[in-house]
Structure formats: structure tokens, C-alpha cells
Scaffold this motif. Structure first.
Motif, PDB file in Angstrom:
ATOM      1  N   TYR A 170       1.003  -1.222  -0.025  1.00 22.48           N
ATOM      2  CA  TYR A 170      -0.054   0.141  -0.018  1.00 22.48           C
ATOM      3  C   TYR A 170       0.913   1.172   0.030  1.00 22.48           C
ATOM      4  O   TYR A 170       1.964   1.578   0.860  1.00 22.48           O
ATOM      5  N   GLY A 171       0.512   2.028  -0.926  1.00 26.53           N
ATOM      6  CA  GLY A 171       1.499   3.348  -1.071  1.00 26.53           C
ATOM      7  C   GLY A 171       2.287   3.484  -2.108  1.00 26.53           C
ATOM      8  O   GLY A 171       2.893   4.497  -2.808  1.00 26.53           O
ATOM      9  N   TYR A 172       2.286   2.089  -2.928  1.00 30.54           N
ATOM     10  CA  TYR A 172       2.912   1.772  -4.433  1.00 30.54           C
ATOM     11  C   TYR A 172       1.977   1.352  -5.428  1.00 30.54           C
ATOM     12  O   TYR A 172       0.871   0.869  -5.029  1.00 30.54           O
ATOM     13  N   ILE A 184       5.502   5.423  -6.704  1.00 35.39           N
ATOM     14  CA  ILE A 184       4.673   5.881  -5.602  1.00 35.39           C
ATOM     15  C   ILE A 184       3.290   6.368  -5.976  1.00 35.39           C
ATOM     16  O   ILE A 184       3.174   7.050  -7.133  1.00 35.39           O
ATOM     17  N   ASP A 185       2.278   5.846  -5.284  1.00 31.94           N
ATOM     18  CA  ASP A 185       0.982   6.275  -5.351  1.00 31.94           C
ATOM     19  C   ASP A 185       0.573   7.546  -4.694  1.00 31.94           C
ATOM     20  O   ASP A 185       0.760   7.514  -3.283  1.00 31.94           O
ATOM     21  N   VAL A 191      -1.058   8.872   2.945  1.00 25.78           N
ATOM     22  CA  VAL A 191      -1.667   8.030   4.507  1.00 25.78           C
ATOM     23  C   VAL A 191      -0.440   7.403   5.011  1.00 25.78           C
ATOM     24  O   VAL A 191      -0.363   7.474   6.237  1.00 25.78           O
ATOM     25  N   VAL A 192       0.434   6.924   4.323  1.00 26.45           N
ATOM     26  CA  VAL A 192       1.472   6.132   4.857  1.00 26.45           C
ATOM     27  C   VAL A 192       2.378   7.176   5.494  1.00 26.45           C
ATOM     28  O   VAL A 192       2.923   6.972   6.594  1.00 26.45           O
ATOM     29  N   HIS A 290      13.991   1.071  -5.045  1.00 24.89           N
ATOM     30  CA  HIS A 290      12.815   1.880  -5.457  1.00 24.89           C
ATOM     31  C   HIS A 290      12.827   3.178  -4.708  1.00 24.89           C
ATOM     32  O   HIS A 290      13.519   3.312  -3.853  1.00 24.89           O
ATOM     33  N   GLU A 291      11.961   4.262  -5.055  1.00 27.00           N
ATOM     34  CA  GLU A 291      12.052   5.372  -4.460  1.00 27.00           C
ATOM     35  C   GLU A 291      11.359   5.110  -2.973  1.00 27.00           C
ATOM     36  O   GLU A 291      10.395   4.460  -3.072  1.00 27.00           O
ATOM     37  N   ALA A 292      11.829   5.704  -2.241  1.00 29.61           N
ATOM     38  CA  ALA A 292      11.261   5.805  -0.626  1.00 29.61           C
ATOM     39  C   ALA A 292      10.313   6.527  -0.515  1.00 29.61           C
ATOM     40  O   ALA A 292      10.194   7.993  -1.029  1.00 29.61           O
TER      41      ALA A 292
END
Length: 537
Positions: A170-172, A184-185, A191-192, A290-292
Motif C-alpha cells: 500500500y502506497g506503491y 509511488i501512489d 496516508v503512509v 525503488h523510491e522511498a
């Protein structure tokens, strides 16, 4: 006799089909369709009436916990099956013990005729079944070999740093141009970030979940359904945030840009038990894949907070410093003692081992005093950093090198001692063996002594490995002064010790027992800050 024939005529002929994986067709896979056609044609050509087809598509042959197989067994238990027909023995299963139980015990006891078409197996013709047990063993060997090949493929992907998860956290979301990459979503990632912020501010898992529910934020499962990331018939519209979901998000290293491989590992191919999480040292962690979404410092603070579990006291109060204070002698946590108005005793912390007689001193400190000490020290260190940032960086760097050298020196010395003892034990065991050969030592005495020494060697081997792992870890470890510097810049002034201040600044506090110096009671307190540890300024 006529009555028996009529009863048999009422029973069904079960045509059983199984395939371990679906193909890309909708509904039944191609192989299942072929199996159905083969079985039905065989039944029609050989006069088997009242046929009922049972299909398990996508189920492994190493387990019999399959929906339609269980349905077939219900028919068997009701004595409603006359014949069971399968395409070949492997369609029945690949566990030779269980397959043998059904074909050699259960089916004969219930008067069921069993036929495997391609293998020429027919229970009504015993001479044709001599090779059946060997077929079952061969089928199980095939399952074992397939399992090994699948694991080898997974390991190869892990070594290349490819993600093995079907869905990103969740978040990606998956990159539409490359299914092995995550993007990244924007909506979910916010929310994360908010979950981590609430954690750092001092909220527990349940309170964070309640906060998200009050804000009517869509929980992960329903969010993925709405945005087309998963297709399911299950209704998630009434799902809610809970402490488990929040805890899972806070524990995922994927949010700091890492890929974690081999988190689950099956106990057994046959058991099909739930996956277990491996220990952190058994996981393969590939950094920066991947992007943090979350920076590493925030993630570390959140992890420390979760490791310091805080509980309500009898009066419903959660101390700010609960889980942060440790005894300088035994290393155990200090626990909170509620104020007692009857005796005019204020609240204080005391070593949890003292009352268990495992620590000789109380290391007691009043809550008000320790909070005041920590607040003043935070003010002092923030003031120093603001005025002497470059000097602070130099001090942290020097301290980091000194601590690393000390840790490596101590560990290396212990490894050398352990290796010397290990070699000495080899020599002792060799001498024992020679004494036994020469008759100077009985077999019983030799076995007892050698077992003891060999056990000691095993313990030494484990300790040497532990120390070498520690050295590898320490060589990769570094103190992060930038975290504390950025944190200081975040606050213009700190006048109150809040939950958020404690969690962001303080890693732990080591409390010493009070001592008298020149007739005055003093108590040493060592404060360890996030990113830099305990450093003298």
C-alpha cells in the motif's frame, strides 16, 4: 440379488479431474477440459452410468485438502459412490502414503471400484495393479523435484534483486511499463506518511487506526479494489483500519526503498502450513531498489517506538518515558510505580529486576526528576548544535570511530580466545580416543566425556559465527548526525517534554543507582539520542 443391483445402480460414477495450476483461459483450464472429455468418453464406452464430475483446478497433488475432493469424500461417506475414475494416478495425488491409503484401504472397504485409465489400473483386476505403489512413489518424487526447481527460480530472482510479490505494498503501484518496478501512489503514500507521523508523535497502533477511521480514510484492501489493483469478488466496502494493518505498514522496509526477500518460507511441502516470518538476520535485504516514501531516520524512530511498548497504569495513565529507561547494571527496563497519596509518595521508576532479587540496587528515580533532566539536556544539546554545527559533526565522527574500534577490538579478541579453545578441545578429544584405544578409558566414560567436549565445541562455533556477524554489522554501521541536526532545525524552542519530543530525540536512557559523593546524593543518567547515541558535549 435384484435389490442389490438396484442399490448399485443408484450410486454414482465419480469422474475426478485435477490440475495444479490454471492457464490463461477463462473458467476451466484446457487440461481440465481434456480430462473431462477423456473420462466421460471412457465411462460411455465402458457402460458406466450416472456419472458426476468433480474438478479441482489449481490445487496441488501433495495435499488432499481440495474442495471437490472433499465433496467427493462426502459422497463416499454416505455410501453413494460405485466407481471412481481418474485420467492417471498423479491426478489423484502425489503423496504416495495418502494415495495408498485411499486405493488400498478406503476404497476397498467401501466397495468402490477405482480406475486410472492411462496407467491401466483397475481395482477389479488385481493382477494389473502390481506396479501401482511404485507409480505413487514416482509421482511423489516428481512433486519434490518440482518444488526444488521452483525454489531455485525464486532464489535466482532474489539474487538479481527482482521483487517476488504479486502486489506492491500500500502506497506503491506497479509501473505500467515494467511490472517488476514500483511507482509511488501519490494518494496512498500520503496516508503512509501520516501513519508514521502519528506513530512518532506518540500514538499507539489502535489509536492510529481509530484516527484514520474517524477521518474516513479508505483502508488498504478496499483502496486497491477501488483503484483496480486487485480483482476480487470479496466485499471490502465495510472494512476498517485496525492495529494489525497499522503495525504491518510501520514494519515494512519497503517504505524506505528496500526490497526484502525470503520473508516467508514453507515449513514443509506436504504440510502446506502457514508461512513463517524469518528472523531479520535470515532475510535478504536489497537496499535502494525503488523510491522511498519514508526516510530512514523516521523509520528507525518509529521502529524504536514500537519496540518500547507502553501500557496503561492502574490509574489509566501512560508514562511518557515508559519503555525508554534502562538499568545500568542488569540492562532491564525500569517500570513505573504509581503515586501513592496515602504515603505522599510521588510517581517513580524502579528496576524491574530489583523486586525479583535479580538486581542488587533499585536504580529508582522520580518521574518528575528524570523528565526534568532529559528536558534540560535536550535544551543543552539543541543549543550547542545551533551554535556549533561543524564542531558537533566532528565530535560525532570521532566518537563513531572510537566506538567502532572498541567494539571490533573486543569482538576480535573473543574470537581469538574461542578459536584457541576450539583447537584445544580437538586435542583433548584426540587424547581421549587414544586412551580408549589403549584400554585406559571405558567406552561409557569416553562417550560421556567426548559428548561434553563436542557440545562445548558446538557452542563455540555458534558464538564465533555470532561474533563474526556482529563485526560485519558494525563495519556497516554509522552514526547519523544529520538526523539530529535536521531535527533541531525543526524546533525553534523546546519548553515542554512531549511524547513527540521524546520519541524523536531519545533512543534510550540508562539510569545509574544513587550514590553519595562528599555527603551529597547524586545520580548519573546517560541519555542516548537517535542517530548519535550517547555522546559527551
Amino acid at each position: 440379488m435384484l435389490q442389490e443391483l438396484n442399490t448399485s445402480a443408484q450410486k454414482i460414477t465419480a469422474l475426478y479431474c485435477r490440475l495444479s495450476r490454471d492457464d490463461d483461459l477463462q473458467g476451466d483450464s484446457n487440461s481440465i477440459i481434456n480430462q473431462k472429455n477423456i473420462l466421460q468418453k471412457y465411462a460411455d464406452d465402458n457402460g458406466f452410468k450416472n456419472t458426476v464430475t468433480f474438478v479441482d483446478d489449481g490445487y496441488s497433488g501433495t495435499t488432499f485438502n481440495r474442495p471437490d475432493w472433499q465433496r467427493l469424500m462426502e459422497f463416499v461417506n454416505r455410501d453413494e459412490v460405485a466407481t471412481i475414475i481418474v485420467k492417471d494416478m498423479s491426478r489423484l495425488g502425489r503423496d504416495y502414503l495418502k494415495v495408498g491409503y485411499f486405493t488400498e484401504i478406503l476404497f476397498p472397504e467401501n466397495g468402490i471400484r477405482f480406475i486410472a485409465i492411462n496407467n491401466g489400473v483397475d481395482s477389479d483386476k488385481p493382477t494389473d495393479n502390481d506396479f501401482t505403489p511404485f507409480l505413487n512413489i514416482i509421482n511423489e518424487w516428481y512433486a519434490k523435484d518440482t518444488s526444488k526447481k521452483i525454489r531455485a527460480v525464486f532464489k535466482s530472482k532474489a539474487d538479481r534483486g527482482e521483487t517476488l510479490t504479486f502486489l506492491p505494498p500500500y502506497g506503491y503501484m506497479k509501473d505500467p511499463n515494467d511490472k517488476h518496478k514500483w511507482l509511488i501512489d501519490d494518494e496512498a503514500s500520503q496516508v503512509v506518511k501520516e501513519i508514521f507521523r502519528l506513530c512518532v508523535s506518540g500514538l499507539g497502533m489502535t489509536k492510529i487506526a481509530n484516527e484514520l477511521n474517524e477521518r474516513k480514510i479508505i483502508p488498504p484492501a478496499y483502496y486497491k479494489v477501488i483503484h483496480g489493483q486487485i480483482n476480487t469478488n470479496q466485499d471490502f466496502s465495510k472494512s476498517r483500519w485496525n492495529s494489525s494493518t497499522v503495525s504491518d505498514i510501520l514494519s515494512k522496509q519497503e517504505y524506505i526503498g528496500n526490497t526484502v526477500i525470503y520473508k516467508p518460507d514453507s515449513h514443509s511441502r506436504k504440510k502446506h502450513s502457514k508461512f513463517k516470518r524469518l528472523k531479520p538476520e535470515e532475510q535478504i535485504i536489497i537496499e535502494n531498489t525503488h523510491e522511498a516514501i519514508i526516510d530512514k531516520d523516521t523509520f528507525e524512530v518509529a521502529t524504536n517506538i514500537r519496540n518500547c511498548k507502553r501500557k496503561n497504569t492502574k490509574i489509566g495513565y501512560i508514562p511518557k518515558l515508559a519503555g525508554k529507561l534502562f538499568c545500568s547494571d542488569c540492562g532491564e527496563k525500569l517500570y513505573y510505580v504509581c503515586p501513592r497519596e496515602k504515603y505522599h509518595t510521588p510517581a517513580y521508576f524502579v528496576c524491574s529486576n530489583y523486586r525479583k532479587h535479580r538486581c542488587e540496587k533499585t536504580h529508582a528515580v522520580f518521574e518528575k526528576d528524570i523528565e526534568s533532566i532529559i528536558l534540560e539536556d535536550i535544551k543543552r544539546i539543541t543549543s550547542f548544535i545551533k551554535e556549533h554545527e561543524e564542531e558537533f559533526l566532528i565530535k560525532v565522527n570521532d566518537y563513531s570511530k572510537a566506538e567502532l574500534n572498541k567494539a571490533l577490538r573486543d569482538a576480535t579478541r573473543e574470537i581469538e580466545t574461542a578459536n584457541a579453545r576450539y583447537k584445544k578441545l580437538d586435542s583433548i578429544i584426540q587424547n581421549l580416543y587414544e586412551d580408549k584405544i589403549e584400554g585406559n578409558l571405558t567406552d561409557e566414560r569416553f562417550n560421556k566425556l567426548s559428548a561434553s567436549y563436542e557440545q562445548e565445541q558446538q557452542s563455540l562455533e555458534a558464538r564465533i559465527k555470532e561474533l563474526r556477524d556482529f563485526i560485519d554489522k558494525e563495519n556497516k554501521k554509522y552514526l547519523n548526525a544529520s538526523y539530529l541536526i535536521n531535527l533541531v532545525k525543526k524546533y525553534t524552542e523546546i519548553n515542554e517534554l512531549t511524547d513527540e519530543i521524546i520519541h524523536e530525540f531519545v533512543q534510550k536512557v540508562v539510569v545509574h543507582h544513587k550514590v553519595k559523593i562528599d555527603g551529597v546524593k547524586t545520580q548519573q543518567v546517560d541519555i542516548y539520542y537517535n542517530g548519535v547515541g550517547h555522546i559527551e558535549i
